[in-house]
Write a protein that holds these residues in place. Structure first.
Motif, mmCIF file in Angstrom:
data_model
loop_
_atom_site.group_PDB
_atom_site.id
_atom_site.type_symbol
_atom_site.label_atom_id
_atom_site.label_comp_id
_atom_site.label_asym_id
_atom_site.label_seq_id
_atom_site.Cartn_x
_atom_site.Cartn_y
_atom_site.Cartn_z
ATOM 1 N N TYR A 264 0.841 -1.197 0.000
ATOM 2 C CA TYR A 264 0.000 0.000 0.000
ATOM 3 C C TYR A 264 0.875 1.245 0.000
ATOM 4 C CZ TYR A 264 -3.681 -3.343 0.860
ATOM 5 O OH TYR A 264 -4.543 -4.389 0.726
ATOM 6 N N GLY A 265 0.607 2.125 -0.957
ATOM 7 C CA GLY A 265 1.423 3.314 -1.144
ATOM 8 C C GLY A 265 0.722 4.575 -0.687
ATOM 9 N N VAL A 266 0.817 5.612 -1.503
ATOM 10 C CA VAL A 266 0.264 6.915 -1.141
ATOM 11 C C VAL A 266 -1.265 6.852 -1.102
ATOM 12 C CG1 VAL A 266 0.192 7.746 -3.527
ATOM 13 C CG2 VAL A 266 0.370 9.376 -1.669
ATOM 14 N N ALA A 267 -1.853 7.590 -0.159
ATOM 15 C CA ALA A 267 -3.310 7.704 -0.062
ATOM 16 C C ALA A 267 -3.670 9.183 -0.051
ATOM 17 C CB ALA A 267 -3.821 7.014 1.196
ATOM 18 N N TYR A 268 -4.843 9.521 -0.567
ATOM 19 C CA TYR A 268 -5.220 10.933 -0.670
ATOM 20 C C TYR A 268 -6.742 11.071 -0.650
ATOM 21 C CZ TYR A 268 -5.978 9.587 -5.555
ATOM 22 O OH TYR A 268 -6.401 8.947 -6.693
ATOM 23 N N PRO A 269 -7.244 12.184 -0.106
ATOM 24 C CA PRO A 269 -8.695 12.442 -0.136
ATOM 25 C C PRO A 269 -9.115 12.964 -1.502
ATOM 26 C CG PRO A 269 -7.568 14.209 1.008
ATOM 27 C CD PRO A 269 -6.510 13.205 0.648
ATOM 28 N N LEU A 270 -10.359 12.734 -1.829
ATOM 29 C CA LEU A 270 -10.877 13.136 -3.135
ATOM 30 C C LEU A 270 -12.277 13.715 -2.948
ATOM 31 C CD1 LEU A 270 -10.134 13.038 -6.180
ATOM 32 C CD2 LEU A 270 -11.262 10.820 -6.291
ATOM 33 N N PHE A 271 -12.483 14.905 -3.504
ATOM 34 C CA PHE A 271 -13.796 15.550 -3.454
ATOM 35 C C PHE A 271 -14.420 15.449 -4.841
ATOM 36 C CE2 PHE A 271 -11.813 17.130 0.227
ATOM 37 C CZ PHE A 271 -12.765 17.669 1.068
ATOM 38 N N GLU A 272 -15.590 14.852 -4.920
ATOM 39 C CA GLU A 272 -16.281 14.729 -6.198
ATOM 40 C C GLU A 272 -17.792 14.745 -5.979
ATOM 41 O OE1 GLU A 272 -15.605 10.893 -8.008
ATOM 42 O OE2 GLU A 272 -14.951 10.051 -6.117
ATOM 43 N N ASN A 273 -18.464 15.610 -6.715
ATOM 44 C CA ASN A 273 -19.920 15.720 -6.655
ATOM 45 C C ASN A 273 -20.415 15.940 -5.222
ATOM 46 O OD1 ASN A 273 -19.988 15.182 -9.451
ATOM 47 N ND2 ASN A 273 -19.971 12.972 -9.049
ATOM 48 N N GLY A 274 -19.691 16.759 -4.463
ATOM 49 C CA GLY A 274 -20.091 17.060 -3.101
ATOM 50 C C GLY A 274 -19.849 15.948 -2.112
ATOM 51 N N LYS A 275 -19.163 14.898 -2.527
ATOM 52 C CA LYS A 275 -18.920 13.748 -1.672
ATOM 53 C C LYS A 275 -17.422 13.581 -1.447
ATOM 54 C CE LYS A 275 -19.355 9.774 -3.610
ATOM 55 N NZ LYS A 275 -19.899 8.575 -4.276
ATOM 56 N N ILE A 276 -17.056 13.176 -0.219
ATOM 57 C CA ILE A 276 -15.659 12.950 0.124
ATOM 58 C C ILE A 276 -15.374 11.455 0.138
ATOM 59 C CG2 ILE A 276 -13.833 13.353 1.818
ATOM 60 C CD1 ILE A 276 -15.457 15.658 2.917
ATOM 61 N N THR A 277 -14.304 11.072 -0.525
ATOM 62 C CA THR A 277 -13.828 9.694 -0.463
ATOM 63 C C THR A 277 -12.327 9.728 -0.185
ATOM 64 O OG1 THR A 277 -13.504 9.673 -2.875
ATOM 65 C CG2 THR A 277 -15.580 8.767 -2.027
ATOM 66 N N TYR A 278 -11.793 8.584 0.206
ATOM 67 C CA TYR A 278 -10.358 8.485 0.470
ATOM 68 C C TYR A 278 -9.804 7.339 -0.368
ATOM 69 C CZ TYR A 278 -6.744 10.487 3.472
ATOM 70 O OH TYR A 278 -5.674 11.205 3.938
ATOM 71 N N VAL A 279 -8.782 7.629 -1.156
ATOM 72 C CA VAL A 279 -8.231 6.667 -2.114
ATOM 73 C C VAL A 279 -6.902 6.129 -1.603
ATOM 74 C CG1 VAL A 279 -7.431 6.329 -4.478
ATOM 75 C CG2 VAL A 279 -9.371 7.847 -4.024
ATOM 76 N N GLN A 280 -6.742 4.821 -1.663
ATOM 77 C CA GLN A 280 -5.488 4.162 -1.288
ATOM 78 C C GLN A 280 -4.896 3.477 -2.517
ATOM 79 O OE1 GLN A 280 -3.648 3.515 1.937
ATOM 80 N NE2 GLN A 280 -2.316 3.140 0.180
ATOM 81 N N THR A 281 -3.744 3.967 -2.968
ATOM 82 C CA THR A 281 -3.073 3.308 -4.090
ATOM 83 C C THR A 281 -2.345 2.066 -3.593
ATOM 84 O OG1 THR A 281 -1.052 4.631 -3.807
ATOM 85 C CG2 THR A 281 -2.750 5.492 -5.289
ATOM 86 N N ARG A 282 -2.112 1.130 -4.498
ATOM 87 C CA ARG A 282 -1.468 -0.115 -4.071
ATOM 88 C C ARG A 282 -0.787 -0.794 -5.249
ATOM 89 N NH1 ARG A 282 -6.443 -4.444 -3.236
ATOM 90 N NH2 ARG A 282 -7.590 -3.925 -5.121
ATOM 91 N N SER A 283 0.060 -1.738 -4.919
ATOM 92 C CA SER A 283 0.748 -2.560 -5.908
ATOM 93 C C SER A 283 0.866 -3.961 -5.340
ATOM 94 C CB SER A 283 2.128 -1.975 -6.228
ATOM 95 O OG SER A 283 2.895 -1.834 -5.048
ATOM 96 N N GLN A 295 -5.368 -1.943 -8.882
ATOM 97 C CA GLN A 295 -6.401 -0.910 -8.822
ATOM 98 C C GLN A 295 -6.496 -0.332 -7.412
ATOM 99 O OE1 GLN A 295 -10.276 -2.190 -10.013
ATOM 100 N NE2 GLN A 295 -11.215 -0.193 -9.800
ATOM 101 N N PRO A 296 -6.583 0.983 -7.300
ATOM 102 C CA PRO A 296 -6.686 1.592 -5.958
ATOM 103 C C PRO A 296 -7.992 1.209 -5.268
ATOM 104 C CG PRO A 296 -6.076 3.223 -7.628
ATOM 105 C CD PRO A 296 -6.505 1.996 -8.363
ATOM 106 N N LEU A 297 -7.981 1.357 -3.949
ATOM 107 C CA LEU A 297 -9.189 1.181 -3.147
ATOM 108 C C LEU A 297 -9.754 2.555 -2.823
ATOM 109 C CD1 LEU A 297 -7.908 -1.516 -0.619
ATOM 110 C CD2 LEU A 297 -9.186 -1.904 -2.727
ATOM 111 N N LYS A 298 -11.072 2.668 -2.849
ATOM 112 C CA LYS A 298 -11.716 3.947 -2.540
ATOM 113 C C LYS A 298 -12.722 3.721 -1.411
ATOM 114 C CE LYS A 298 -12.718 6.867 -5.846
ATOM 115 N NZ LYS A 298 -13.384 7.597 -6.964
ATOM 116 N N TYR A 299 -12.508 4.421 -0.297
ATOM 117 C CA TYR A 299 -13.359 4.280 0.884
ATOM 118 C C TYR A 299 -14.325 5.465 0.984
ATOM 119 C CZ TYR A 299 -10.177 0.663 2.673
ATOM 120 O OH TYR A 299 -9.431 -0.474 2.843
ATOM 121 N N ASP A 300 -15.563 5.170 1.387
ATOM 122 C CA ASP A 300 -16.508 6.246 1.649
ATOM 123 C C ASP A 300 -16.551 6.530 3.145
ATOM 124 O OD1 ASP A 300 -18.011 4.243 2.815
ATOM 125 O OD2 ASP A 300 -19.559 4.222 1.263
#
Length: 586
Positions: A264-283, A295-300
């Motif tokens: 698991y590598g870098v993770a970052y928050p993402l704002f889209e359509n008024g909704k917040i998610t958190y993305v975890q990149t991985r290899s 494929q990254p994981l996206k948490y709500d």
């Protein structure tokens, strides 16, 4: 567990027969586990009836060998080469300790021989595995690359999309504005991401005691183009993120509850359509030891993993850099060579090797408005020139070979700008984060380094200006210091105008332009009629027409031109004016 392993092997060995792969792994594991048991039985049979002391030594020898092989298996799984040698040495020393007197001499010699054999064998095995892993990694990444030629971008980037704010400045700006979250709070992370379609820095805010308050308290959003814009403060909690405690740390939670097979590598928050998610990149590392993208994981906000296809960073940055480094280090011609660095006087080093000269930089693609990662590479041991450029999208990786264009690198562009900066009364000026963008100058598209200039002193950092350096000619350089009230997009626009004027002013040959007439102005100067054409070209917006410079038909056309008509002009720079030397209809 078996089901997860089966699914994992299917993903890792895509293109191979999964059943045969699993059968191969199971057979190899079975042999490895049966070997010490068989060895113990053989030793017991050979030594049986020759005394309890010999029998005990042999039995302990067999147990030690079993323990050694099991430990060795675990170390190979975790790829800790140093521990393999430590285990070998440990086994050798313990085996020696059972050798006392003449009855133990046979065991001692046997242990010595086996230990030395194993050391040599595993040295060769590890070296072979490392070489294979490097070649396989280079080929894996090479198969992902789309080799391109021609223009890197077709259109210039918009002023408001030029990235001027570094992560360092964004973090400092965040720390200056987190009082809204109260006392005992800290900045956990600052990552480049998107907000309402713009490139921004998003910082996560949490308590200094995450064991007691184990959640994200809110977010601070900094515009990546204009540091004078007021940051956006988002007072909304989120249950997961980087730097939180135990299973609320996104990487740890993904490892524990999703899959332990991934890195698991870098993770970052993402704002889209008024909704917040958190993305975890991985290899993922396969049994062939090749690190592959996953494929990254996206948490709500409910800690659910959601299936959505929008990411600003699809690949883990460290994995991307590792793959580019291995790929670039082994290049020779159209293939890869383990001895690409040369060997003594026998094999010369490859001229095709490249290395990363700067960090991965995310920008807005001026052609598609997608978020794209840019990675610059230079020839090995020559960071002054640019050898190539990667454009990394979610669904593809493009590579442009620029060795034949004699372009300077971002490192050189930064040095050029720094060398022209004045020495301030206090603090220091420095150039940072050079980015390569196209710039249309007349009918020509040039690659230009945009180099933000920072001032730092007394724990204060600010954007002080912008430099632009022609990637082909370092004499074409413009530096514009940010004055009072000059903002991000405005600073970029003013600097670009000066750069275009500089390059065009040095042009000796005439330039042909096809444009639409926006306005026609006539006036008399020294008894001679002069026509000024206002055209829709930003580089030649105002053009002066004098009768002595044109053929009769061109002059008559100039006198009868009306707004909206399209014309072909031949222009030449005279001092600060564009003079029309030929005029016709297309």
């Amino acid at each position: 567990m078996t089901e997860n392993l089966y699914s994992y092997l299917q993903k890792v060995y895509s293109g191979y027969e999964p059943s045969s792969t699993i059968r191969m792994e199971i057979n190899g594991l079975t042999l490895l586990l049966l070997y010490p048991i068989v060895l113990t039985v053989i030793d017991f049979t050979l030594m049986h009836g020759r005394g309890k002391r010999r029998l005990l030594s042999t039995f302990l020898y067999g147990l030690l060998l079993q323990l050694f092989l099991i430990t060795l298996l675990l170390q190979i799984v975790w790829l800790t080469i140093a521990d393999i040698y430590l285990t070998l040495i440990w086994f050798f020393l313990v085996g020696m300790s059972f050798s006392k007197g003449s009855e133990g001499r046979l065991i001692r010699y046997r242990n010595i021989a086996i230990s030395l054999t194993l050391i040599i064998f595993f040295t060769i095995l590890i070296a072979s595995a490392t070489w294979y892993q490097q070649l396989a990694t280079a080929k894996y990444f090479d198969n992902m690359i789309i080799y391109k030629s021609g223009d890197i971008f077709r259109n210039p980037i918009k002023d408001e999309n030029v990235r001027l704010v570094t992560s360092y400045l964004a973090r400092i700006m965040t720390e200056q504005r987190i009082s809204e979250f109260g006392s005992n709070v800290q900045v956990l992370s600052t990552h480049i991401s998107s907000y309402t379609g713009r490139l921004v820095w998003i910082s996560t805010i949490a308590s200094t005691n995450v064991m007691a308050e184990n959640y994200i308290k809110g977010f601070v959003i900094i515009d990546a183009n204009d540091p004078t814009k007021e940051p956006i403060i988002v007072h909304k909690t989120f249950p997961i993120g980087e730097g939180l405690f135990l299973d609320r740390d996104i990487a740890f939670r993904s490892y524990m509850y999703k899959s332990a097979w991934y890195l698991y590598g870098v993770a970052y928050p993402l704002f889209e359509n008024g909704k917040i998610t958190y993305v975890q990149t991985r290899s993922v590392i396969g049994f062939d030891l090749v690190k592959r993208f996953a494929q990254p994981l996206k948490y709500d906000e409910n800690l659910n993993i959601i299936e959505e296809d929008y990411y600003t960073q699809y690949y883990d940055e460290s994995t991307l850099e590792d793959l580019i480094t291995t790929w670039g280090d082994l290049r020779r011609g159209d293939g890869f060579d383990l001895l690409s660095g040369g060997f003594l006087w026998i094999i010369p080093p490859s001229r095709d090797r490249v290395e990363i000269s700067e960090d991965v930089r995310y920008i807005v693609d001026p052609d598609t408005n997608e978020f794209v990662a840019m990675v610059m590479v230079n020839p090995v041991e020559n960071p002054k020139t640019l050898a190539g450029l990667f454009k990394v999208y979610k669904d593809r990786i493009e590579f442009y070979d620029l060795r034949d264009f004699n372009l300077i690198s971002g490192v050189t562009a930064g040095e050029v700008v720094t060398g022209r900066l004045p020495k301030p009364a206090t603090g220091i000026y420095y150039a940072t984060m050079p980015l390569l963008y196209p710039e249309r100058i007349g009918e020509e598209v040039k690659l230009v380094w945009y180099v933000p200039i920072y001032w730092e002193g007394a724990e204060i950092v600010r954007l002080a200006g912008l430099g632009m350096v022609d990637a082909e000619n370092i004499d074409n350089v413009v530096i514009l210091m940010a004055g009072e009230g000059v903002k991000g997009a405005e600073l970029v626009s003013m600097c670009r105008a000066r750069f275009r004027s500089l390059v065009l002013g040095r042009s000796i040959e005439a330039i042909n332009v096809t444009a639409r007439v926006l306005d026609v102005i006539n006036y008399v100067e020294a008894g001679e009629t002069v026509v000024v054409l206002h055209i829709d070209s930003p580089d030649y917006e105002w053009c002066k027409v004098v009768r002595s410079n044109l053929k009769p038909e061109g002059w008559y056309l100039a006198l009868t031109l009306k707004e909206g008509e399209e014309v072909v002009l031949t222009l030449k720079r005279v001092e600060d004016e564009w003079i029309v030397t030929a005029l016709s209809r297309p």
